[in-house]
Design an enzyme around this catalytic site. Structure first.
Site, PDB file in Angstrom:
ATOM      1  N   SER A 141      23.790 -70.436  15.303  1.00 23.72           N
ATOM      2  CA  SER A 141      25.062 -69.909  15.803  1.00 23.72           C
ATOM      3  C   SER A 141      25.379 -70.575  17.139  1.00 23.72           C
ATOM      4  O   SER A 141      24.455 -71.022  17.840  1.00 23.72           O
ATOM      5  CB  SER A 141      24.913 -68.396  16.017  1.00 23.72           C
ATOM      6  OG  SER A 141      25.915 -67.899  16.881  1.00 23.72           O
ATOM      7  N   TYR A 166      20.049 -60.971  19.502  1.00 16.81           N
ATOM      8  CA  TYR A 166      20.668 -61.871  18.517  1.00 16.81           C
ATOM      9  C   TYR A 166      20.614 -63.317  19.031  1.00 16.81           C
ATOM     10  O   TYR A 166      20.234 -64.231  18.300  1.00 16.81           O
ATOM     11  CB  TYR A 166      22.122 -61.467  18.247  1.00 16.81           C
ATOM     12  CG  TYR A 166      22.799 -62.350  17.209  1.00 16.81           C
ATOM     13  CD1 TYR A 166      22.400 -62.330  15.875  1.00 16.81           C
ATOM     14  CD2 TYR A 166      23.834 -63.221  17.561  1.00 16.81           C
ATOM     15  CE1 TYR A 166      22.995 -63.143  14.915  1.00 16.81           C
ATOM     16  CE2 TYR A 166      24.452 -64.039  16.617  1.00 16.81           C
ATOM     17  CZ  TYR A 166      24.035 -63.994  15.293  1.00 16.81           C
ATOM     18  OH  TYR A 166      24.633 -64.810  14.346  1.00 16.81           O
TER      19      TYR A 166
HETATM   20  P1  NAP Z   1      26.981 -61.391   6.094  1.00 16.63           P
HETATM   21  O1  NAP Z   1      28.206 -61.476   5.283  1.00 16.63           O
HETATM   22  O2  NAP Z   1      26.646 -60.088   6.729  1.00 16.63           O
HETATM   23  O3  NAP Z   1      25.757 -61.893   5.227  1.00 16.63           O
HETATM   24  C1  NAP Z   1      24.441 -61.756   5.678  1.00 16.63           C
HETATM   25  C2  NAP Z   1      23.513 -61.797   4.509  1.00 16.63           C
HETATM   26  O4  NAP Z   1      22.168 -61.635   5.004  1.00 16.63           O
HETATM   27  C3  NAP Z   1      23.749 -60.639   3.523  1.00 16.63           C
HETATM   28  O5  NAP Z   1      23.507 -61.078   2.216  1.00 16.63           O
HETATM   29  C4  NAP Z   1      22.697 -59.642   3.952  1.00 16.63           C
HETATM   30  O6  NAP Z   1      22.329 -58.732   2.925  1.00 16.63           O
HETATM   31  C5  NAP Z   1      21.554 -60.593   4.251  1.00 16.63           C
HETATM   32  N1  NAP Z   1      20.487 -59.929   4.981  1.00 16.63           N
HETATM   33  C6  NAP Z   1      20.566 -59.130   6.063  1.00 16.63           C
HETATM   34  N2  NAP Z   1      19.359 -58.638   6.363  1.00 16.63           N
HETATM   35  C7  NAP Z   1      18.497 -59.147   5.454  1.00 16.63           C
HETATM   36  C8  NAP Z   1      17.115 -58.993   5.216  1.00 16.63           C
HETATM   37  N3  NAP Z   1      16.350 -58.184   5.957  1.00 16.63           N
HETATM   38  N4  NAP Z   1      16.554 -59.649   4.192  1.00 16.63           N
HETATM   39  C9  NAP Z   1      17.300 -60.446   3.396  1.00 16.63           C
HETATM   40  N5  NAP Z   1      18.618 -60.613   3.548  1.00 16.63           N
HETATM   41  C10 NAP Z   1      19.201 -59.962   4.574  1.00 16.63           C
HETATM   42  O7  NAP Z   1      27.002 -62.431   7.316  1.00 16.63           O
HETATM   43  P2  NAP Z   1      27.258 -64.029   7.369  1.00 16.63           P
HETATM   44  O8  NAP Z   1      28.224 -64.252   8.450  1.00 16.63           O
HETATM   45  O9  NAP Z   1      27.508 -64.571   6.032  1.00 16.63           O
HETATM   46  O10 NAP Z   1      25.842 -64.501   7.935  1.00 16.63           O
HETATM   47  C11 NAP Z   1      25.122 -65.589   7.402  1.00 16.63           C
HETATM   48  C12 NAP Z   1      24.455 -66.353   8.546  1.00 16.63           C
HETATM   49  O11 NAP Z   1      25.442 -66.961   9.363  1.00 16.63           O
HETATM   50  C13 NAP Z   1      23.605 -65.500   9.486  1.00 16.63           C
HETATM   51  O12 NAP Z   1      22.374 -66.172   9.738  1.00 16.63           O
HETATM   52  C14 NAP Z   1      24.418 -65.445  10.758  1.00 16.63           C
HETATM   53  O13 NAP Z   1      23.625 -65.307  11.924  1.00 16.63           O
HETATM   54  C15 NAP Z   1      25.094 -66.803  10.708  1.00 16.63           C
HETATM   55  N6  NAP Z   1      26.291 -66.873  11.543  1.00 16.63           N
HETATM   56  C16 NAP Z   1      27.446 -66.272  11.161  1.00 16.63           C
HETATM   57  C17 NAP Z   1      28.564 -66.359  11.987  1.00 16.63           C
HETATM   58  C18 NAP Z   1      29.881 -65.765  11.611  1.00 16.63           C
HETATM   59  O14 NAP Z   1      30.830 -65.919  12.389  1.00 16.63           O
HETATM   60  N7  NAP Z   1      29.991 -65.094  10.462  1.00 16.63           N
HETATM   61  C19 NAP Z   1      28.488 -67.057  13.199  1.00 16.63           C
HETATM   62  C20 NAP Z   1      27.286 -67.647  13.553  1.00 16.63           C
HETATM   63  C21 NAP Z   1      26.205 -67.572  12.722  1.00 16.63           C
HETATM   64  P3  NAP Z   1      23.099 -57.279   2.812  1.00 16.63           P
HETATM   65  O15 NAP Z   1      24.438 -57.571   2.204  1.00 16.63           O
HETATM   66  O16 NAP Z   1      22.193 -56.487   1.949  1.00 16.63           O
HETATM   67  O17 NAP Z   1      23.216 -56.766   4.215  1.00 16.63           O
END
Ligand code: NAP
Length: 295
Positions: A141, A166
């Site tokens: 991130s 985080y």
């Molecule tokens: P998201 O829609 O909340 O997806 C996160 C995924 O991780 C979901 O499938 C969630 O499962 C899963 N997860 C959470 N805890 C877990 C665990 N203990 N074991 C296995 N899976 C788990 O968020 P996203 O934005 O797509 O995030 C994906 C990645 O992008 C993350 O690493 C995040 O830090 C990174 N990121 C995102 C952004 C942004 O702006 N969105 C920015 C920077 C970095 P559940 O559905 O069951 O919760």
């Protein structure tokens, strides 16, 4: 590379990808695009129902397997069931949760985002190494820039801030991705380690973890500032599939502040490139997970 889009994904027929957290957000979009381009995708979910629903919405060759990165026993069970994979996308994550711990008692964000993926990568490495043109993509991130590793209070036992925890976990992702690259090169491994970040992308991340004002600002930010997930997933898709990608590279959006746009090569903050800090984190991660990881 000019304006890389999903149309640039080469044919992935015959290749198997493991995408963690593939039932939602960036992981789901990544799985969708990979499957559309002929890959077989092992989508991981911690909730079987959410996993099944997500997989049912996708075309192509996908399967769901259960993985809870906040429980090292679940990580071991999952890894033991994978006998072939070419690419691992360490995507799953939680953000700015209230203070919680994993099954093994680690601070939840470090435990899920870094230690769970460290263990998963270590356990899957022998399988990946035997794959074709293997890659390990770790999703960080822009907030890694605000992070540091607090080795004296790694699990935030003395003082907890959702934001600092985080940022620490995403800083750890960068240290890990770069240290893995150094170790893979030193070992002459066919595998490469690549980093990606999605800028600011509207997903469940901003609302599932944070509470109170952080949750409210996440909801407003998603409406007003964030890019669509189809754009946000491009950076990790590029890292996972573009033929020109090299180990140790970091891909993020080309717009202002790297918040939105198309994939480009980006730079980690200087402190995240320090090999001594990375080596120390690696050793601590081995100790905490009980795994020795020597590519
Ligand atoms: P998201 O829609 O909340 O997806 C996160 C995924 O991780 C979901 O499938 C969630 O499962 C899963 N997860 C959470 N805890 C877990 C665990 N203990 N074991 C296995 N899976 C788990 O968020 P996203 O934005 O797509 O995030 C994906 C990645 O992008 C993350 O690493 C995040 O830090 C990174 N990121 C995102 C952004 C942004 O702006 N969105 C920015 C920077 C970095 P559940 O559905 O069951 O919760």
């Amino acid at each position: 590379m000019s304006k890389w889009t999903a149309a640039h994904i080469p044919d992935q027929t015959g290749r198997t990808f493991v995408v963690t957290g593939a039932n939602s957000g960036l992981g789901l979009e990544t799985a969708r695009r990979l499957a559309e381009h002929g890959a077989h995708v092992i989508m991981t979910a911690r909730d079987p129902e959410k996993g099944r629903a997500a997989a049912a919405s996708l075309p192509g060759s996908v399967e769901v397997r259960i993985l809870d990165l906040a429980d090292l026993e679940s990580v071991s069970r999952f890894a033991a069931g994978v006998d072939h994979a070419d690419v691992l996308v360490n995507n799953a994550g939680v953000m700015m949760t209230p203070k919680r711990t994993t099954a093994q008692g680690f601070e939840l964000q470090l435990g899920t985002n870094h230690l769970g993926h460290f263990a998963l990568t270590a356990l899957l490495y022998p399988v990946l190494r035997a794959g074709s043109a293997p890659r390990i993509v770790t999703v960080s991130s822009t907030l890694h820039r605000r992070g540091r590793i607090d080795f004296d209070d790694l699990q935030a036992a003395r003082s907890y801030s959702p934001f600092a925890a985080y940022s620490q976990s995403k800083f750890a992702n960068v240290l890990f991705g770069l240290e893995l690259d150094r170790r893979l090169r030193a070992a002459g491994s066919p595998a490469i380690s690549v980093l990606a970040h999605p800028g600011y992308t509207a997903t469940n991340l901003q609302t599932s973890g944070p509470t109170g004002l952080l949750n409210l600002s996440g909801r407003i930010g998603n409406l007003l500032m964030a890019q669509h997930v189809t754009k946000g997933a491009l950076d990790q898709l590029c890292a996972a599939t573009a033929p020109a990608v090299q180990g140790g590279e970091f891909y993020g959006p080309d717009g202002r502040g790297e918040n939105r746009g198309h994939p480009k090569l980006v730079k980690p903050v200087a402190s995240a490139t320090d090999p001594d800090t990375a080596r120390r984190l690696w050793e601590v991660s081995e100790k905490l997970t009980g795994l020795s990881f020597a590519p």
